[in-house]
Design a protein around this motif. Structure first.
Motif, PDB file in Angstrom:
ATOM      1  N   ALA A 137       1.155   0.894   5.156  1.00 20.35           N
ATOM      2  CA  ALA A 137       1.580   0.065   6.247  1.00 20.35           C
ATOM      3  C   ALA A 137       0.648  -0.135   7.403  1.00 20.35           C
ATOM      4  CB  ALA A 137       2.787   0.882   7.180  1.00 20.35           C
ATOM      5  N   VAL A 138      -0.516   0.767   7.592  1.00 18.03           N
ATOM      6  CA  VAL A 138      -1.530   0.744   8.559  1.00 18.03           C
ATOM      7  C   VAL A 138      -2.684  -0.541   7.886  1.00 18.03           C
ATOM      8  CG1 VAL A 138      -3.569   1.668   9.277  1.00 18.03           C
ATOM      9  CG2 VAL A 138      -1.247   2.967   9.486  1.00 18.03           C
ATOM     10  N   HIS A 139      -2.538  -0.550   6.595  1.00 20.05           N
ATOM     11  CA  HIS A 139      -3.626  -1.218   6.115  1.00 20.05           C
ATOM     12  C   HIS A 139      -3.272  -2.635   6.007  1.00 20.05           C
ATOM     13  CE1 HIS A 139      -7.002  -2.327   3.375  1.00 20.05           C
ATOM     14  NE2 HIS A 139      -6.277  -3.151   2.669  1.00 20.05           N
ATOM     15  N   PHE A 140      -1.878  -2.938   5.673  1.00 19.78           N
ATOM     16  CA  PHE A 140      -1.357  -4.395   5.282  1.00 19.78           C
ATOM     17  C   PHE A 140      -0.526  -4.766   6.344  1.00 19.78           C
ATOM     18  CE2 PHE A 140      -1.980  -2.780   0.982  1.00 19.78           C
ATOM     19  CZ  PHE A 140      -2.691  -3.834   0.343  1.00 19.78           C
ATOM     20  N   GLY A 141      -0.275  -4.072   7.554  1.00 20.20           N
ATOM     21  CA  GLY A 141       0.583  -4.309   8.615  1.00 20.20           C
ATOM     22  C   GLY A 141       2.030  -3.916   8.305  1.00 20.20           C
ATOM     23  N   GLY A 153      12.543   0.734   6.589  1.00 21.65           N
ATOM     24  CA  GLY A 153      11.471   1.714   6.097  1.00 21.65           C
ATOM     25  C   GLY A 153      11.018   1.978   5.068  1.00 21.65           C
ATOM     26  N   SER A 154      11.498   1.078   3.877  1.00 23.97           N
ATOM     27  CA  SER A 154      10.911   1.495   2.471  1.00 23.97           C
ATOM     28  C   SER A 154       9.838   0.285   2.215  1.00 23.97           C
ATOM     29  CB  SER A 154      12.170   1.245   1.464  1.00 23.97           C
ATOM     30  OG  SER A 154      12.816   0.006   1.630  1.00 23.97           O
ATOM     31  N   LEU A 155       9.209   0.380   1.150  1.00 21.73           N
ATOM     32  CA  LEU A 155       8.461  -0.468   0.826  1.00 21.73           C
ATOM     33  C   LEU A 155       8.556  -1.913   0.503  1.00 21.73           C
ATOM     34  CD1 LEU A 155       5.136  -1.175   0.479  1.00 21.73           C
ATOM     35  CD2 LEU A 155       5.241  -0.221  -1.664  1.00 21.73           C
ATOM     36  N   ASN A 156       8.079  -2.974   1.006  1.00 20.51           N
ATOM     37  CA  ASN A 156       8.462  -4.228   0.483  1.00 20.51           C
ATOM     38  C   ASN A 156       7.545  -4.548  -0.737  1.00 20.51           C
ATOM     39  OD1 ASN A 156       9.090  -6.958  -0.041  1.00 20.51           O
ATOM     40  ND2 ASN A 156       9.192  -7.783   2.317  1.00 20.51           N
ATOM     41  N   ARG A 157       8.204  -4.199  -1.862  1.00 23.98           N
ATOM     42  CA  ARG A 157       7.321  -4.091  -3.156  1.00 23.98           C
ATOM     43  C   ARG A 157       6.850  -5.751  -3.478  1.00 23.98           C
ATOM     44  NH1 ARG A 157       7.518   0.854  -5.226  1.00 23.98           N
ATOM     45  NH2 ARG A 157       9.112   2.250  -4.481  1.00 23.98           N
ATOM     46  N   PRO A 158       7.940  -6.660  -3.502  1.00 23.58           N
ATOM     47  CA  PRO A 158       7.597  -8.111  -3.685  1.00 23.58           C
ATOM     48  C   PRO A 158       6.542  -8.579  -2.885  1.00 23.58           C
ATOM     49  CG  PRO A 158      10.024  -7.831  -3.856  1.00 23.58           C
ATOM     50  CD  PRO A 158       9.598  -6.399  -3.311  1.00 23.58           C
ATOM     51  N   LEU A 159       6.408  -8.517  -1.482  1.00 23.67           N
ATOM     52  CA  LEU A 159       5.546  -8.569  -0.794  1.00 23.67           C
ATOM     53  C   LEU A 159       4.012  -8.123  -0.848  1.00 23.67           C
ATOM     54  CD1 LEU A 159       4.715 -10.436   1.747  1.00 23.67           C
ATOM     55  CD2 LEU A 159       5.423  -8.486   3.226  1.00 23.67           C
ATOM     56  N   LEU A 160       4.112  -6.782  -1.284  1.00 25.97           N
ATOM     57  CA  LEU A 160       3.044  -6.068  -1.606  1.00 25.97           C
ATOM     58  C   LEU A 160       2.486  -6.704  -3.100  1.00 25.97           C
ATOM     59  CD1 LEU A 160       0.857  -3.728  -1.026  1.00 25.97           C
ATOM     60  CD2 LEU A 160       2.387  -2.361  -2.387  1.00 25.97           C
ATOM     61  N   ARG A 161       2.918  -6.879  -3.942  1.00 24.78           N
ATOM     62  CA  ARG A 161       2.390  -7.533  -4.975  1.00 24.78           C
ATOM     63  C   ARG A 161       2.125  -8.993  -4.729  1.00 24.78           C
ATOM     64  NH1 ARG A 161       7.526  -5.248  -7.707  1.00 24.78           N
ATOM     65  NH2 ARG A 161       8.548  -7.377  -7.304  1.00 24.78           N
ATOM     66  N   GLU A 162       2.732  -9.748  -4.035  1.00 23.17           N
ATOM     67  CA  GLU A 162       1.955 -10.849  -3.594  1.00 23.17           C
ATOM     68  C   GLU A 162       0.896 -10.676  -2.805  1.00 23.17           C
ATOM     69  OE1 GLU A 162       3.426 -14.192  -0.422  1.00 23.17           O
ATOM     70  OE2 GLU A 162       4.795 -13.743  -1.643  1.00 23.17           O
ATOM     71  N   ARG A 163       0.643  -9.785  -1.871  1.00 23.76           N
ATOM     72  CA  ARG A 163      -0.483  -9.564  -1.221  1.00 23.76           C
ATOM     73  C   ARG A 163      -1.914  -9.280  -2.198  1.00 23.76           C
ATOM     74  NH1 ARG A 163       0.596  -7.958   4.101  1.00 23.76           N
ATOM     75  NH2 ARG A 163       2.066  -9.417   4.991  1.00 23.76           N
ATOM     76  N   ILE A 164      -1.424  -8.571  -3.183  1.00 28.46           N
ATOM     77  CA  ILE A 164      -2.665  -7.781  -4.149  1.00 28.46           C
ATOM     78  C   ILE A 164      -2.890  -8.724  -5.417  1.00 28.46           C
ATOM     79  CG2 ILE A 164      -2.203  -5.649  -3.052  1.00 28.46           C
ATOM     80  CD1 ILE A 164      -0.980  -4.894  -5.931  1.00 28.46           C
TER      81      ILE A 164
END
Length: 205
Positions: free
Chosen positions: A55-59, A67-78
């Motif tokens: 959360a600190v690194h990606f916003g 409060g859980s991880l937005n996995r689709p968005l994370l996959r899109e970012r990386i």
């Protein structure tokens, strides 16, 4: 590894190869196993330090409302950003490795299985006693994955492109299970391999 600890079989294969079906068949005959993808989900659950670092690194928008991880968005970012993917891997891989080996050591079967799509890419193959690669022709990978996930074959090709090359996986294999036939045959092959693995000590004949 103590005398009573199971020896470890690494199970891997490209997307759509059928490694999950193979893992399920091994589970049905009583083999203890840990899926590195499942461990990867555990280490980023709410309240875990890894999730805070992400959360600190990606916003904060990388988190869902609960409060859980937005996995689709994370996959899109990386997905198309190698540096971001490397940062994430550097954070998660040590945590995943620690949890994985802790769970594997709890196994009571003669051997235990580490199921990992990135067994070769992550270097995990160095820490197992034997490697089983589930292999399948690329056209079947494309068909199976596109049908299962409801995506285009081009999208599947892009995923295949960032995984280990087929030849790389096969080069690390002690055993290869070619999954290009019917499910009943696949189950029989798993049972055959299981009988063979029960004869091994430390993964060796």
């Amino acid at each position: 590894m103590t005398a009573s600890a199971p020896w470890i079989l690494g199970l891997t294969g490209g997307i759509g190869s059928g490694k999950s079906a193979v893992a399920a068949h091994f589970a049905n005959v009583g083999v203890h196993q840990v899926d590195s993808d499942q461990v990867a989900r555990w280490v980023v659950e709410p309240g875990k330090p890894a999730l805070d670092a992400i959360a600190v690194h990606f916003g904060d928008d990388i988190l869902l409302a609960d409060g859980s991880l937005n996995r689709p968005l994370l996959r899109e970012r990386i997905f198309d950003t190698p540096d971001e993917r490397k940062w994430l891997e550097a954070l998660l891989h040590p945590l995943i490795r620690e949890e994985t080996w802790r769970y594997l050591a709890e196994g009571t079967s003669p051997y235990a299985i580490l199921v990992s799509p990135l067994l070769v890419e992550s270097g995990q193959w160095r820490n197992v006693q034997r490697v089983l690669v589930v292999d399948t022709p690329e056209h079947l990978q494309l068909q199976r994955t596109a049908l299962r996930d409801g995506v285009s074959e081009d999208h599947v090709r892009s995923i295949i492109a960032i995984q280990a090359k087929r030849d790389d996986r096969l080069r690390h294999a002690d055993d290869v299970l070619i999954n290009d036939r019917e499910p009943v045959w696949l189950q029989q092959e798993v049972e055959r391999l299981h009988r063979f693995y029960l004869t091994l000590r430390g993964g060796k004949p």
